[in-house]
Design a protein around this motif. Structure first.
Motif, PDB file in Angstrom:
ATOM      1  N   THR A  53     -39.510 -11.380  18.883  1.00  0.00           N
ATOM      2  CA  THR A  53     -38.374 -10.463  18.882  1.00  0.00           C
ATOM      3  C   THR A  53     -37.020 -11.177  18.921  1.00  0.00           C
ATOM      4  O   THR A  53     -35.996 -10.563  18.640  1.00  0.00           O
ATOM      5  CB  THR A  53     -38.475  -9.466  20.050  1.00  0.00           C
ATOM      6  N   ASN A  54     -36.994 -12.475  19.246  1.00  0.00           N
ATOM      7  CA  ASN A  54     -35.741 -13.231  19.245  1.00  0.00           C
ATOM      8  C   ASN A  54     -35.305 -13.623  17.835  1.00  0.00           C
ATOM      9  O   ASN A  54     -34.209 -14.132  17.647  1.00  0.00           O
ATOM     10  CB  ASN A  54     -35.856 -14.488  20.102  1.00  0.00           C
ATOM     11  N   TYR A  55     -36.174 -13.426  16.863  1.00  0.00           N
ATOM     12  CA  TYR A  55     -35.893 -13.778  15.477  1.00  0.00           C
ATOM     13  C   TYR A  55     -35.758 -12.498  14.655  1.00  0.00           C
ATOM     14  O   TYR A  55     -36.334 -11.474  14.985  1.00  0.00           O
ATOM     15  CB  TYR A  55     -37.019 -14.634  14.894  1.00  0.00           C
ATOM     16  N   THR A  56     -35.035 -12.581  13.556  1.00  0.00           N
ATOM     17  CA  THR A  56     -34.837 -11.432  12.684  1.00  0.00           C
ATOM     18  C   THR A  56     -35.993 -11.325  11.706  1.00  0.00           C
ATOM     19  O   THR A  56     -36.195 -12.211  10.869  1.00  0.00           O
ATOM     20  CB  THR A  56     -33.510 -11.560  11.910  1.00  0.00           C
ATOM     21  N   LEU A  57     -36.762 -10.241  11.799  1.00  0.00           N
ATOM     22  CA  LEU A  57     -37.855  -9.964  10.867  1.00  0.00           C
ATOM     23  C   LEU A  57     -37.254  -9.500   9.555  1.00  0.00           C
ATOM     24  O   LEU A  57     -36.382  -8.630   9.533  1.00  0.00           O
ATOM     25  CB  LEU A  57     -38.780  -8.887  11.441  1.00  0.00           C
ATOM     26  N   LEU A  58     -37.692 -10.101   8.460  1.00  0.00           N
ATOM     27  CA  LEU A  58     -37.153  -9.783   7.144  1.00  0.00           C
ATOM     28  C   LEU A  58     -38.096  -8.869   6.380  1.00  0.00           C
ATOM     29  O   LEU A  58     -39.308  -9.019   6.457  1.00  0.00           O
ATOM     30  CB  LEU A  58     -36.915 -11.064   6.341  1.00  0.00           C
ATOM     31  N   GLU A  59     -37.520  -7.956   5.634  1.00  0.00           N
ATOM     32  CA  GLU A  59     -38.281  -7.029   4.795  1.00  0.00           C
ATOM     33  C   GLU A  59     -38.240  -7.513   3.350  1.00  0.00           C
ATOM     34  O   GLU A  59     -37.246  -8.088   2.906  1.00  0.00           O
ATOM     35  CB  GLU A  59     -37.655  -5.625   4.864  1.00  0.00           C
ATOM     36  N   ASP A  60     -39.311  -7.281   2.618  1.00  0.00           N
ATOM     37  CA  ASP A  60     -39.362  -7.518   1.176  1.00  0.00           C
ATOM     38  C   ASP A  60     -39.005  -8.937   0.753  1.00  0.00           C
ATOM     39  O   ASP A  60     -38.354  -9.145  -0.264  1.00  0.00           O
ATOM     40  CB  ASP A  60     -38.460  -6.521   0.433  1.00  0.00           C
ATOM     41  N   VAL A  61     -39.428  -9.941   1.527  1.00  0.00           N
ATOM     42  CA  VAL A  61     -39.194 -11.332   1.154  1.00  0.00           C
ATOM     43  C   VAL A  61     -40.197 -11.768   0.102  1.00  0.00           C
ATOM     44  O   VAL A  61     -39.879 -12.479  -0.840  1.00  0.00           O
ATOM     45  CB  VAL A  61     -39.299 -12.256   2.389  1.00  0.00           C
ATOM     46  N   ASP A  62     -41.418 -11.298   0.267  1.00  0.00           N
ATOM     47  CA  ASP A  62     -42.514 -11.751  -0.581  1.00  0.00           C
ATOM     48  C   ASP A  62     -43.520 -10.611  -0.671  1.00  0.00           C
ATOM     49  O   ASP A  62     -43.758  -9.908   0.306  1.00  0.00           O
ATOM     50  CB  ASP A  62     -43.153 -12.988   0.060  1.00  0.00           C
TER      51      ASP A  62
END
Length: 154
Positions: A53-62
Motif C-alpha cells: 500500500t506504500n506504492y502506487t498500483l498502476l492500471e493498464d500497464v500490461d
C-alpha cells in the motif's frame, strides 16, 4: 514432486493444494513468468497488493501483468518474500530471490512476475524462468524428483 503452496511474507496463501496441482506443475525455462491457476494467482496478487500500500498500483500497464507499481519517489522497491512449497511427504521450501519475483517493465515501473493461466480450463501451474533466477534446477527423471539449489555467482 507437486507444488503444494505459496507463502507471502511467511503467510501461506489460503488456497487448497489441489488448486496448484490439479493439472500438474511444469518447470519450464521457455516460459518467462510463472503462470498460476486463476484462483491461486488471485490469492497471490491480493496478498501482494495488501502489503504494497506504500506504492502506487498502476492500471493498464500490461495486458498480462496486472500487479504493477510506480516507483518514482519510493525507492528502493522492496517486495515481500515469496516462497514456493514443494513435496508430498516432506515439504521443501524454495525462497525466490527479488529478481525472481519482479519484472522490471520500465525504469519506474516494476510488476509482479506472475500471471493467471490464459483460461479457466487450463489449470497447469507453470514455473517460468524468472522464478528460476538464482537457482540451479536438478531433474532426476528416473527417480521422479527435482531439486533446487542456490547458484554460485561467477
Amino acid at each position: 514432486m507437486a507444488s503444494l503452496g505459496i507463502s507471502v511474507d511467511g503467510n501461506k496463501l489460503d488456497v487448497s493444494s489441489r488448486k496448484f496441482t490439479y493439472g500438474g506443475t511444469i518447470i519450464d525455462s521457455g516460459t518467462i513468468i510463472t503462470r498460476l491457476p486463476q484462483v491461486v494467482y488471485s490469492a497471490l496478487s491480493d496478498a501482494i497488493r495488501q502489503s504494497m500500500t506504500n506504492y502506487t498500483l498502476l492500471e493498464d500497464v500490461d495486458e498480462l501483468l496486472d500487479t504493477c507499481y510506480h516507483l518514482e519517489g519510493n525507492e528502493p522497491f522492496v517486495l515481500l518474500e515469496i516462497k514456493f512449497h514443494f513435496g508430498e511427504e516432506s515439504t521443501i521450501d524454495v525462497t525466490l530471490s527479488n529478481s525472481g519475483t519482479i519484472w522490471k517493465k520500465r525504469d519506474t515501473v516494476n510488476c509482479l512476475a506472475f500471471a493467471a493461466t490464459e483460461s479457466y480450463t487450463n489449470s497447469n501451474s507453470i514455473i517460468g524462468i524468472v522464478q528460476q533466477r538464482g537457482f540451479n534446477v536438478l531433474y532426476d527423471l528416473e527417480g521422479g524428483r527435482i531439486g533446487f539449489g542456490r547458484s554460485c555467482a561467477s
